[in-house]
Design an enzyme around this catalytic site. Sequence first.
Site, mmCIF file in Angstrom:
data_model
loop_
_atom_site.group_PDB
_atom_site.id
_atom_site.type_symbol
_atom_site.label_atom_id
_atom_site.label_comp_id
_atom_site.label_asym_id
_atom_site.label_seq_id
_atom_site.Cartn_x
_atom_site.Cartn_y
_atom_site.Cartn_z
ATOM 1 N N LYS A 1 -13.057 20.845 104.267
ATOM 2 C CA LYS A 1 -14.061 21.317 104.758
ATOM 3 C C LYS A 1 -13.811 22.523 106.208
ATOM 4 O O LYS A 1 -13.704 22.071 107.614
ATOM 5 C CB LYS A 1 -14.886 20.645 104.957
ATOM 6 C CG LYS A 1 -16.143 20.886 106.046
ATOM 7 C CD LYS A 1 -17.219 19.991 106.454
ATOM 8 C CE LYS A 1 -19.300 19.985 107.350
ATOM 9 N NZ LYS A 1 -19.668 21.730 106.586
HETATM 10 N N1 PMP Z 1 -20.861 21.679 100.540
HETATM 11 C C1 PMP Z 1 -21.237 21.786 101.703
HETATM 12 C C2 PMP Z 1 -20.419 22.734 100.757
HETATM 13 C C3 PMP Z 1 -20.980 21.452 103.162
HETATM 14 O O1 PMP Z 1 -21.050 22.639 103.425
HETATM 15 C C4 PMP Z 1 -21.586 20.499 102.748
HETATM 16 C C5 PMP Z 1 -22.769 19.895 104.523
HETATM 17 N N2 PMP Z 1 -21.209 19.239 104.663
HETATM 18 C C6 PMP Z 1 -21.871 19.640 101.689
HETATM 19 C C7 PMP Z 1 -21.885 20.199 100.801
HETATM 20 C C8 PMP Z 1 -22.664 18.292 102.281
HETATM 21 O O2 PMP Z 1 -21.066 17.920 102.469
HETATM 22 P P1 PMP Z 1 -22.414 16.420 103.631
HETATM 23 O O3 PMP Z 1 -23.138 15.641 103.140
HETATM 24 O O4 PMP Z 1 -21.246 15.480 103.616
HETATM 25 O O5 PMP Z 1 -23.095 16.486 104.841
#
Ligand code: PMP
Length: 305
Positions: A158
Amino acid sequence: MEKTEKIWLDGELVPWDEANVHVLTHTLHYGLGVFEGIRCYKAKNNKPAVFRLNEHVDRLFQSAVVLGIDIPFSKKEIFSAILLVIKKNRLKECYIRPIVFLGHNQMGLNPSGVDVRVAIAAWPWGTYLGDEGINSGIRVRISSFTRHHVNITMTRAKACGHYVNSILAKTEAIRDGYDEAILLDQQGYVSEGSGENIFLFSKNRLRTPALSCSNLEGITRDSVFDIAKHLKIEIEEGHITRDELYIADEVFLTGTAAEITPVREIDNRAIGNGKKGKTTARIQKVFFEIVRGNHTKFNRWLSKV
Ligand code: PMP
């Protein structure tokens, strides 16, 4: 944005307005940094509890490994610092943003020797795609932008710089009158939203793109796997095409910010009956019970502040 009192910066709590960085901050120029988005909910007896904090801290450290960044704090220290920020700001429900970034003691692409810095901010933040979106569903478009390739920026991290792609997709969608964008991977298969994972429900089966489709391994996505198991709903990962979304009975997005948001329309085609689907509603209901501490089976996902 609602300011809070303190931000944790490099090991100390500093006033919100003093948590500033120099204009030559390396990450500001080149985008090499990693972050998390975490939510804390008002759970049992109005006490705040953080949803899946261990998993978020683990992903922060994994993102750093992918990008070759050494975080100068332990997982335990970051975990405690997150709880401290919530406590010191007397927050009951909030969004938490830890970020690991490179400092300003050296310029140039080679990051070796550049200070690694960490900040943790928290503030109250309501629904990301709107209350109306959570209740009745949102309208999305397939983006004209392609999601990152797994060997260009590596999609398990991320990473700060990844979000240029997300912002291009998001702004294009908003400008064209939609609420959110869905990006395809380089092969043309469905990848994810600009900041959410995606699920479809069809023929009594829940499906989501495999992790080889350039998507982030979302923690809400992972939670939906366990919720589906709990509800005895069949679930599988794989390759999904754009037209499979069009003809699905239900589609929804998942993410820490977006929570569980139904999709009622894609590229001007109504999904199912154009409302929140029954299965989406069941999953959403259990999700909100869990985060508010009303589901003993999943209490292990909550960290008390
Ligand atoms: N994809 C992207 C590109 C994101 O930024 C996020 C948010 N973190 C997610 C998926 C979903 O991840 P999460 O459920 O861990 O927040």
